[in-house]
Design an enzyme around this catalytic site. Sequence first.
Site, PDB file in Angstrom:
ATOM      1  N   ASP A  50       3.045  46.516 -16.031  1.00 45.00           N
ATOM      2  CA  ASP A  50       2.854  47.867 -15.547  1.00 45.00           C
ATOM      3  C   ASP A  50       1.406  48.317 -15.766  1.00 45.00           C
ATOM      4  O   ASP A  50       0.986  48.546 -16.895  1.00 45.00           O
ATOM      5  CB  ASP A  50       3.818  48.783 -16.325  1.00 45.00           C
ATOM      6  CG  ASP A  50       3.894  50.176 -15.731  1.00 45.00           C
ATOM      7  OD1 ASP A  50       3.035  50.522 -14.902  1.00 45.00           O
ATOM      8  OD2 ASP A  50       4.807  50.927 -16.116  1.00 45.00           O
ATOM      9  N   ASP A  86      -1.095  51.359  -8.747  1.00 49.16           N
ATOM     10  CA  ASP A  86      -0.061  51.231  -9.775  1.00 49.16           C
ATOM     11  C   ASP A  86       0.874  50.083  -9.412  1.00 49.16           C
ATOM     12  O   ASP A  86       1.392  50.040  -8.301  1.00 49.16           O
ATOM     13  CB  ASP A  86       0.705  52.563  -9.856  1.00 49.16           C
ATOM     14  CG  ASP A  86       1.811  52.542 -10.895  1.00 49.16           C
ATOM     15  OD1 ASP A  86       1.734  51.733 -11.841  1.00 49.16           O
ATOM     16  OD2 ASP A  86       2.753  53.346 -10.760  1.00 49.16           O
TER      17      ASP A  86
END
Length: 497
Positions: free
Chosen positions: A169, A374
Amino acid sequence: MATPISSSSSFLRFSIGLSAFLCLILCSLAVRDTKTHLLSRTHTVEVNYLLPANTCSPSTKDHDNKAASVLKVVHKHGPCNQVHQSKSNSNPADQDEYLTQILNQDEARVNSIHSHFNYPNKKYRIPDLLAHSDATVIPAQSGSVLGSGNYIVSVGLGSPQKQLSLVFDTGSSLTWTQCRPCSVSCYQQKDPIFDPSLSTSYSNISCNSPACSQLAASGVASGCSASTCVYGEQYGDRSFTIGFFASEKLTLTSTDVFTGFVFGCGQNNQGLFRGIAGLLGLGRSKISLVEQTAQKYKRFFSYCLPSTSSSTGYLSLGHSDNGRSGYNAVKFVPLTTLSQGESYYGLGLVGINIGGSQLPISASVFSTSGTIIDSGTVITRLPATAYTALRDAFREAMKRYPTARSISSLLDTCYDFNGFKTITFPKIGFVFGNGVTVDVDATGILVQQSASQFCLAFAGNKDDRSVGIIGNVQQKRLQVVYDVAGGKVGFAPAGCQ
Ligand SMILES: *[C@@H]1O[C@H](CO)[C@@H](O)[C@H](O)[C@H]1NC(C)=O
């Protein structure tokens, strides 16, 4: 009609648990026969190949980066994730339920990113760990923002090392893992995924240590319980992890071992799906993996997200030893830092190309909101004005195809390709402030919502003020290079299958 699965997918919609293990949707645009030319304005794709295979075909394009530490990236649901293979279920009837679930989780994640920007100082109270037993945990709704539509890598933690599947992440800096079994929210999982009492290298971090202050400075909620540093992280509306901030030995590869790696040892984790041990934080603040391994990898990493669940990608940490030859095709854009969002990777998006020409959107639309990249957001979010322009142009280019009703409120431009052998859709590219245009791969433009129906995989923010997000569908197959020390992020096409 050449779709290999039945289109009678509207029954059996109740089976959320089983559908969690399907990977027929976001991971499913297997374009093994894409006729895309450099100068063409469209992609033409055979409908026959729009679904992932039942068996894993690892990417043949191996990363040639010998000095770097390379981890295999797989989609959580699908044949390439060996950990939970036996549990997988391939009933296509559940796929629209599965997409709805992924998109709901994606909304929760984006809401939480937006609230980080809008209310940077808002902190929630860490409940007293000792008073917070599993019995008080609210049952998870339909999984978590971490659980689906995401990509995982396997790393070793502890001594002896325990192999853990972590969601990687770039939108989060804290690495954490489940250190206690949970009851309702984790189905039948009876054992802690990582049990610190079985490791000789585990230690708690005390409240007065510098690491505990770094935790707070990284925007993670922190506190103290019996002089042990406690962390709390909230990822979406309903999912959170609370636990001890600790240090451990992290083993990335046999040669790349880091002692004293600080991470969250989760005591109360809510909203998690079976199969995810935790999260590998590659964000930008001090406690990130990128910072903790900076001496060795010089804040340089790259990844490629596979196009489908039946293929693999990679996460590579560190520079190549053969000069910069491995990065020749990479087009770099400057890394920016957005105010209130220092832990995110900002990029100077200024425009969108579709079908070979740039949409007439004022660059100020993008500069007002700012844009981040992201790995954990699924669908790219654009400022409302930019999305509307993109959608209208896409609809215009797709007029020959019958439209379909969207099954979610997030996506609003869907088509039914039933009866079409091949489909042709416009190329879409991101235009950055330094003049670089990055074309989205053919597998990063549409998501499948049912056997023959596909939707434009972009969405609009509510307005032009909330931050834009380049999501993971649009990053598929691109080699994405983060040269954090050099202040730039680069992209190259066809980095993996
Ligand atoms: C870590 O701290 C917690 C809370 O103080 C304590 O219960 C636990 O035993 C500690 N673990 C170790 C290995 O020191």
